[in-house]
Write a protein that holds these residues in place. Structure first.
Motif, PDB file in Angstrom:
ATOM      1  N   GLU A   1      -5.480   5.459   5.247  1.00  0.00           N
ATOM      2  CA  GLU A   1      -6.176   6.494   4.481  1.00  0.00           C
ATOM      3  C   GLU A   1      -6.858   7.463   5.404  1.00  0.00           C
ATOM      4  O   GLU A   1      -7.441   7.184   6.365  1.00  0.00           O
TER       5      GLU A   1
ATOM      6  N   VAL B   1      -0.019   4.451   4.234  1.00  0.00           N
ATOM      7  CA  VAL B   1      -0.539   3.164   4.674  1.00  0.00           C
ATOM      8  C   VAL B   1      -1.977   3.289   5.138  1.00  0.00           C
ATOM      9  O   VAL B   1      -2.830   2.467   4.825  1.00  0.00           O
TER      10      VAL B   1
ATOM     11  N   THR C   1       2.231   1.699  -3.603  1.00  0.00           N
ATOM     12  CA  THR C   1       1.255   2.079  -4.621  1.00  0.00           C
ATOM     13  C   THR C   1       0.569   3.413  -4.341  1.00  0.00           C
ATOM     14  O   THR C   1       0.324   4.177  -5.259  1.00  0.00           O
ATOM     15  N   ARG C   2       0.310   3.741  -3.057  1.00  0.00           N
ATOM     16  CA  ARG C   2      -0.455   4.944  -2.736  1.00  0.00           C
ATOM     17  C   ARG C   2       0.348   6.027  -2.031  1.00  0.00           C
ATOM     18  O   ARG C   2      -0.100   7.159  -1.978  1.00  0.00           O
TER      19      ARG C   2
ATOM     20  N   ARG D   1       0.830  -1.213   0.000  1.00  0.00           N
ATOM     21  CA  ARG D   1       0.000   0.000   0.000  1.00  0.00           C
ATOM     22  C   ARG D   1       0.856   1.250   0.000  1.00  0.00           C
ATOM     23  O   ARG D   1       0.518   2.245  -0.637  1.00  0.00           O
TER      24      ARG D   1
END
Length: 89
Positions: free
Chosen positions: A89, A87, A83-84, A80
Motif C-alpha cells: 500500500e 500488494v 482483493t485490492r 491481497r
C-alpha cells in the motif's frame, strides 16, 4: 511398523497433492486457485517432514520451515493482489 505407516502417509499426501494440482489447473475462480496453491504448500511441508522422518535427518525439517514461510507469504501476497489490486500500500 513405523516404516509402513510412513509409506502410507507419503502415498496419501501424494494423492492429496495430485488433487490440489488438479484444482489449481481447473479452478473456476482465482480464489479457488489461491486456496489450492496454499493447500499444495501445506502438502509439500507435510511431505518434506514425512521424508525427514523416513530418512532420519534434521536438515529436511529446516527445509520444511522455509517452505512453510514462503508459502504463507506468497499466499498472503496473492490474496491481497486479488482483493485490492496491489500488494504494497
Amino acid at each position: 511398523m513405523i516404516e509402513t505407516a510412513l509409506q502410507i502417509c507419503v502415498a496419501a499426501v501424494a494423492v492429496s497433492m495430485l488433487l490440489c494440482t488438479w484444482r489449481l489447473w481447473r479452478g473456476p475462480t482465482a480464489p479457488d486457485r489461491i486456496l489450492a496453491m496454499d493447500t499444495l504448500y501445506i502438502n509439500v511441508v507435510a511431505l518434506v517432514v514425512l521424508l525427514g522422518l523416513t530418512w532420519q535427518t534434521t536438515l529436511l525439517f529446516e527445509a520444511a520451515l522455509i517452505v512453510a514461510m514462503l508459502g504463507f507469504v506468497s499466499t498472503v501476497a496473492l490474496a491481497r493482489f486479488i482483493t485490492r489490486g496491489d500488494v504494497i500500500e
